[in-house]
Motif scaffolding. Structure first.
Motif, PDB file in Angstrom:
ATOM      1  N   ARG A 113       0.829  -1.197   0.000  1.00  0.00           N
ATOM      2  CA  ARG A 113       0.000   0.000   0.000  1.00  0.00           C
ATOM      3  C   ARG A 113       0.870   1.255   0.000  1.00  0.00           C
ATOM      4  O   ARG A 113       1.951   1.279   0.596  1.00  0.00           O
ATOM      5  CB  ARG A 113      -0.946  -0.017   1.200  1.00  0.00           C
ATOM      6  CG  ARG A 113      -1.958  -1.148   1.104  1.00  0.00           C
ATOM      7  CD  ARG A 113      -2.889  -1.204   2.285  1.00  0.00           C
ATOM      8  NE  ARG A 113      -3.713  -0.016   2.400  1.00  0.00           N
ATOM      9  CZ  ARG A 113      -4.788   0.239   1.651  1.00  0.00           C
ATOM     10  NH1 ARG A 113      -5.163  -0.618   0.743  1.00  0.00           N
ATOM     11  NH2 ARG A 113      -5.490   1.331   1.829  1.00  0.00           N
ATOM     12  N   ASP A 114       0.404   2.290  -0.666  1.00  0.00           N
ATOM     13  CA  ASP A 114       1.152   3.542  -0.785  1.00  0.00           C
ATOM     14  C   ASP A 114       1.132   4.274   0.549  1.00  0.00           C
ATOM     15  O   ASP A 114       0.066   4.708   1.005  1.00  0.00           O
ATOM     16  CB  ASP A 114       0.517   4.406  -1.874  1.00  0.00           C
ATOM     17  CG  ASP A 114       1.282   5.699  -2.131  1.00  0.00           C
ATOM     18  OD1 ASP A 114       2.251   5.969  -1.394  1.00  0.00           O
ATOM     19  OD2 ASP A 114       0.902   6.429  -3.055  1.00  0.00           O
ATOM     20  N   ARG A 117      -0.610   7.761   0.530  1.00  0.00           N
ATOM     21  CA  ARG A 117      -1.961   7.889  -0.033  1.00  0.00           C
ATOM     22  C   ARG A 117      -2.852   8.809   0.775  1.00  0.00           C
ATOM     23  O   ARG A 117      -3.662   9.556   0.206  1.00  0.00           O
ATOM     24  CB  ARG A 117      -2.596   6.485  -0.144  1.00  0.00           C
ATOM     25  CG  ARG A 117      -4.073   6.478  -0.527  1.00  0.00           C
ATOM     26  CD  ARG A 117      -4.292   7.000  -1.919  1.00  0.00           C
ATOM     27  NE  ARG A 117      -5.698   7.007  -2.277  1.00  0.00           N
ATOM     28  CZ  ARG A 117      -6.535   8.021  -2.081  1.00  0.00           C
ATOM     29  NH1 ARG A 117      -6.094   9.141  -1.505  1.00  0.00           N
ATOM     30  NH2 ARG A 117      -7.789   7.935  -2.444  1.00  0.00           N
ATOM     31  N   GLN A 188      -0.445   2.111  -8.847  1.00  0.00           N
ATOM     32  CA  GLN A 188       0.564   1.560  -9.752  1.00  0.00           C
ATOM     33  C   GLN A 188       0.315   0.073  -9.969  1.00  0.00           C
ATOM     34  O   GLN A 188       0.007  -0.658  -9.029  1.00  0.00           O
ATOM     35  CB  GLN A 188       1.967   1.756  -9.179  1.00  0.00           C
ATOM     36  CG  GLN A 188       2.387   3.210  -9.073  1.00  0.00           C
ATOM     37  CD  GLN A 188       2.226   3.748  -7.670  1.00  0.00           C
ATOM     38  OE1 GLN A 188       1.233   3.454  -6.997  1.00  0.00           O
ATOM     39  NE2 GLN A 188       3.192   4.534  -7.223  1.00  0.00           N
ATOM     40  N   ARG A 191       1.712  -2.562  -7.590  1.00  0.00           N
ATOM     41  CA  ARG A 191       1.062  -2.693  -6.284  1.00  0.00           C
ATOM     42  C   ARG A 191      -0.147  -3.619  -6.372  1.00  0.00           C
ATOM     43  O   ARG A 191      -0.476  -4.333  -5.409  1.00  0.00           O
ATOM     44  CB  ARG A 191       0.630  -1.320  -5.766  1.00  0.00           C
ATOM     45  CG  ARG A 191       1.783  -0.359  -5.472  1.00  0.00           C
ATOM     46  CD  ARG A 191       1.267   0.910  -4.820  1.00  0.00           C
ATOM     47  NE  ARG A 191       2.282   1.944  -4.740  1.00  0.00           N
ATOM     48  CZ  ARG A 191       3.176   2.053  -3.749  1.00  0.00           C
ATOM     49  NH1 ARG A 191       3.157   1.178  -2.753  1.00  0.00           N
ATOM     50  NH2 ARG A 191       4.071   3.015  -3.743  1.00  0.00           N
TER      51      ARG A 191
END
Length: 246
Positions: A113-114, A117, A188, A191
């Motif tokens: 996970r980013d 975010r 992306q 991911r």
């Protein structure tokens, strides 16, 4: 007709379980769509939000103990995908029956996970900008102060759930895992592809669709056809065909 299958569906951030009600008439009759409502919205509007991931997963597992047995599968979009994975992990940890399949949509894998975010998502202006960027929100909602306020409060609470999530290196699940993703989503691709590490030799698939984060609405018929196709073949039957969807 194939054996009945319960499809337990978890909503995305800021949404109610009503986002899945249409599916009850669009999917084949052997699939029973069971939308799982989260506290603080929809039919549970008077309840307090649960803003901790582990606490929310634990609550849902307790509330839906009967539904989380027998012939069932889990589906979730965006935050709902993360919750579906969390429920499956908790079922295994507590020795309870596992779903026939885990289907996740519009989400990075739990391990990828980013971290940026949800940075600076702590005021109405930022939340509204993010809603417009993601798409999928009717313009009428922005024009209604009351509805907008409810949505922003729900979205903020759900973003705190996502922001507080921590991947602790959980072992892969021994269930088939099927991923749906939008080509124009801002997640992306690598991911999304990392979901493949979350299943243990039980079957993995990744279906890409045109559209952004809410491709499941933009291309609903194709998504539902893929969903039926990806359900366990011993349940769906190779000859089962999804009816045409208008």
């Amino acid at each position: 007709m194939p054996a009945p299958l319960s499809l337990l569906c978890l909503p995305c951030a800021g949404a109610s379980a009503t986002m899945y009600l249409r599916w009850r008439r669009l999917l084949p009759r052997w699939i029973e769509v069971v939308p799982l409502e989260l506290p603080g919205r929809g039919s549970r509007l008077g309840e307090d939000f649960v803003e901790d991931f582990d606490a929310l997963v634990s609550l849902l597992c307790g509330e839906h103990e009967a539904a989380l047995r027998g012939n069932f599968a889990l589906f979730g979009h965006s935050m709902g995908a993360l919750l579906a994975w969390g429920i499956a992990q908790r079922l295994r940890a507590t020795g309870r029956p596992l779903p026939r399949a885990l289907l996740v949509s519009g989400s990075a894998a739990p391990s990828q996970r980013d971290p940026d975010r949800f940075v600076d998502m702590d005021d109405d202006e930022a939340l509204i900008a993010d809603m417009r960027k993601q798409g999928g929100t009717p313009e009428e909602l922005f024009a209604s102060p009351e509805l907008l306020r409810m949505t922003l409060d729900t979205l903020a609470a759900d973003y705190r759930v996502c922001e507080g999530f921590a991947h602790r290196g959980a072992a892969p699940l021994p269930v088939p895992l099927h991923v749906f993703a939008g080509r124009e989503d801002d997640i992306q691709p690598w991911r999304v592809e990392a979901w493949s590490a979350e299943t243990l030799n039980a079957g993995f698939s990744l279906d890409w669709f045109e559209g952004g984060h809410f491709f499941i609405r933009q291309h609903e018929a194709r998504v539902l056809a893929a969903l039926v196709r990806r359900l366990p073949q011993s349940v769906a039957g190779e000859a089962d065909v999804l009816p045409a969807i208008a």
